[in-house]
Structures are given as structure tokens and as C-alpha cells.
Design an enzyme around this catalytic site. Structure first.
Site, PDB file in Angstrom:
ATOM      1  N   ASP A 178      11.302  24.906 -21.734  1.00  0.00           N
ATOM      2  CA  ASP A 178      13.040  24.818 -21.467  1.00  0.00           C
ATOM      3  C   ASP A 178      12.681  26.154 -19.973  1.00  0.00           C
ATOM      4  O   ASP A 178      12.546  26.910 -20.286  1.00  0.00           O
ATOM      5  CB  ASP A 178      13.707  25.528 -22.313  1.00  0.00           C
ATOM      6  N   HIS A 201      13.948  21.295 -20.360  1.00  0.00           N
ATOM      7  CA  HIS A 201      15.623  21.027 -21.234  1.00  0.00           C
ATOM      8  C   HIS A 201      16.166  19.962 -21.996  1.00  0.00           C
ATOM      9  O   HIS A 201      15.839  19.519 -23.291  1.00  0.00           O
ATOM     10  CB  HIS A 201      16.138  22.134 -20.612  1.00  0.00           C
ATOM     11  N   SER A 237      21.066  19.512 -25.866  1.00  0.00           N
ATOM     12  CA  SER A 237      21.979  20.868 -25.685  1.00  0.00           C
ATOM     13  C   SER A 237      23.614  21.038 -26.268  1.00  0.00           C
ATOM     14  O   SER A 237      23.876  20.804 -27.837  1.00  0.00           O
ATOM     15  CB  SER A 237      21.816  20.991 -24.509  1.00  0.00           C
TER      16      SER A 237
END
Length: 253
Positions: free
Chosen positions: A195, A226, A96
Site C-alpha cells: 500500500d 492501495h 479506503s
């Protein structure tokens, strides 16, 4: 206030091939600890630092002590740390926001390769990160024993600072997206189809933006979420990361 065992950075030493793993925006080195152990089992040395303001007894430190520029400085420092320990060739990868930082490192630094996992470099589609940040702030402070009324009173202040920081991250990401043509080493992308925080299309957009400039390894994982690095079905993801790293042009010995 209760005492909580806080996550710590880690260095798992094995062979001469080094991998720098970077955690997510509201996370810690624990985000990538399982992946680090798996890489160590395949003879990679792995270092995962903590970004400034993270892994603190005060969740608000993310907002007060951190910023994109400071977090990238942490990446530069982590790279220096590995090189001072004798690791001359380093791959850099991140989850991320950590993937945004890893991509910037690949644009301006000297790495053998790297990539990102579920990283919204282009900020395509909707994101649930703003409300997720508040939810994590609430749950963290409850675990620390902060009274509900005190938590509630702090929410307007937290929202203001959170919005400002997310805007700073978006500006940093915009610069990263503009400079993708500076990457000339192999790049790995993982995209989770399930996600819950960002649009999975971010991975495909990043792939298309990079392909004119470098070799891209792209994998979709339809069932994963995620935080792809800790899910119960992460083995397929780990296998592709190891295969990517194994193919890099490492100098042995």
C-alpha cells in the site's frame, strides 16, 4: 475547459443477494466496477453509488460539496434505494474511505455483513493522502485544459480546504473506531502489503479491535497496492471477497 466522460454509479442486477460497494475518497464508482462485475457473475446484485462531490468536472467539488456526514447520508440513501427495489438483505463493503463509511453503516444499520479494503479507520502510521490529493487535483485540471498558472494559483486554497476536510474525516473515523463493539455481523478485511497511501498495519489493528465482538475474516495481499480493486493481480482478492459473501447467512427465496 475540455469535456471529459465522467464515471457513473452502477447497478448490476443478478440474484436476490445484494452488495453495496463504496468507493474511495478521491475516487468514483469506477474504483469498484471490476469487483462489481465479478460479483454479478456469481449471482450477486451490486450497487455502487457516487459520493457527493465526486465524478464531477470540478475536482474541487469533493471539498466544496462533500463531508463525512454527507457521504454517510449517501450510504443511507443507497441502502434505501436497494430496499425499495426489493433487496431485503444487503452486505456493505468499501475501499479506503468507502470502507470507513461501510463500517459505520455496519455499526448503526441493518446489514447481513460487510467489511473494508485498505481503510485507515485507526489512522495508524504515516499517510501520503495529503500530497496525493494535490497531485490528483493538478493532473485532473490539466486534463480539463486548465492553464498551469491558474492551477498553481489555486493550490494554497486547495491545501487549506483539503486539510480541513481530512481533519473532519479523521474525527469521523475516530467515532467509527470507538463504536466497533456495535458490529455483530461477520466482517471482512483486506490489507495490501504494498500500500503506497496508508500503513498496512491499519488492517491488523482493525482486526484486533473487532475480534472481541464479531467474526473477522482477514486477508493480507503482500504484492497488491492501495486500490486493490483494480490491480492486475486482483483475482486472489476477489476470490476471498466472494468466499466471504458466500458464507454469510443469506435467506434464500
Amino acid at each position: 475547459m475540455r469535456k471529459m466522460k465522467l464515471p457513473e454509479s452502477f447497478l448490476f442486477e443478478a440474484g436476490p443477494r445484494a452488495v453495496l460497494l463504496l468507493h474511495a475518497y478521491t475516487g468514483s464508482a469506477n474504483d469498484v466496477r471490476l469487483l462489481g462485475r465479478e460479483l454479478q457473475r456469481h449471482n450477486y446484485t451490486v450497487y455502487a453509488p457516487q459520493f457527493r462531490g465526486h465524478a464531477s468536472e470540478r475536482f474541487e467539488d469533493i471539498l466544496d460539496e462533500g463531508s463525512p456526514d454527507k457521504w454517510f447520508a449517501d450510504v443511507v440513501e443507497a441502502t434505501r434505494f436497494l430496499k425499495e427495489k426489493g433487496y431485503e438483505e444487503i452486505a456493505v463493503m468499501g475501499l479506503s474511505m468507502g470502507g470507513i463509511m461501510a463500517t459505520r453503516a455496519l455499526e448503526v444499520g441493518d446489514y447481513i455483513g460487510g467489511g473494508s479494503f485498505n481503510s485507515p479507520i485507526h489512522h495508524i502510521g504515516k499517510t501520503r493522502l495529503p500530497e496525493t490529493f494535490i497531485s490528483l487535483y493538478r493532473s485532473f485540471n490539466k486534463r480539463m485544459g486548465v492553464p498551469d498558472a491558474r492551477i498553481q494559483d489555486s493550490i494554497p486554497r486547495i491545501k487549506t480546504k483539503r486539510t480541513q476536510q481530512l481533519e473532519e474525516i479523521a474525527e469521523f473515523s475516530k467515532k467509527v473506531a470507538e463504536d466497533l463493539n456495535q458490529i455483530n455481523v461477520p466482517y471482512y478485511i483486506a490489507s495490501s502489503g504494498n500500500d503506497e497511501l496508508i500503513d498496512p498495519a491499519n488492517g491488523q489493528i482493525l482486526k484486533e479491535a473487532l475480534m472481541p465482538y464479531t467474526e473477522v475474516t482477514y486477508h493480507e495481499f503482500p504484492e497488491l497496492t492501495h486500490v486493490i480493486t483494480v490491480g492486475p493481480n486482483r483475482e486472489s482478492f476477489e476470490t476471498t471477497v466472494i468466499a466471504f459473501l458466500n458464507k454469510l447467512n443469506w435467506k434464500e427465496g
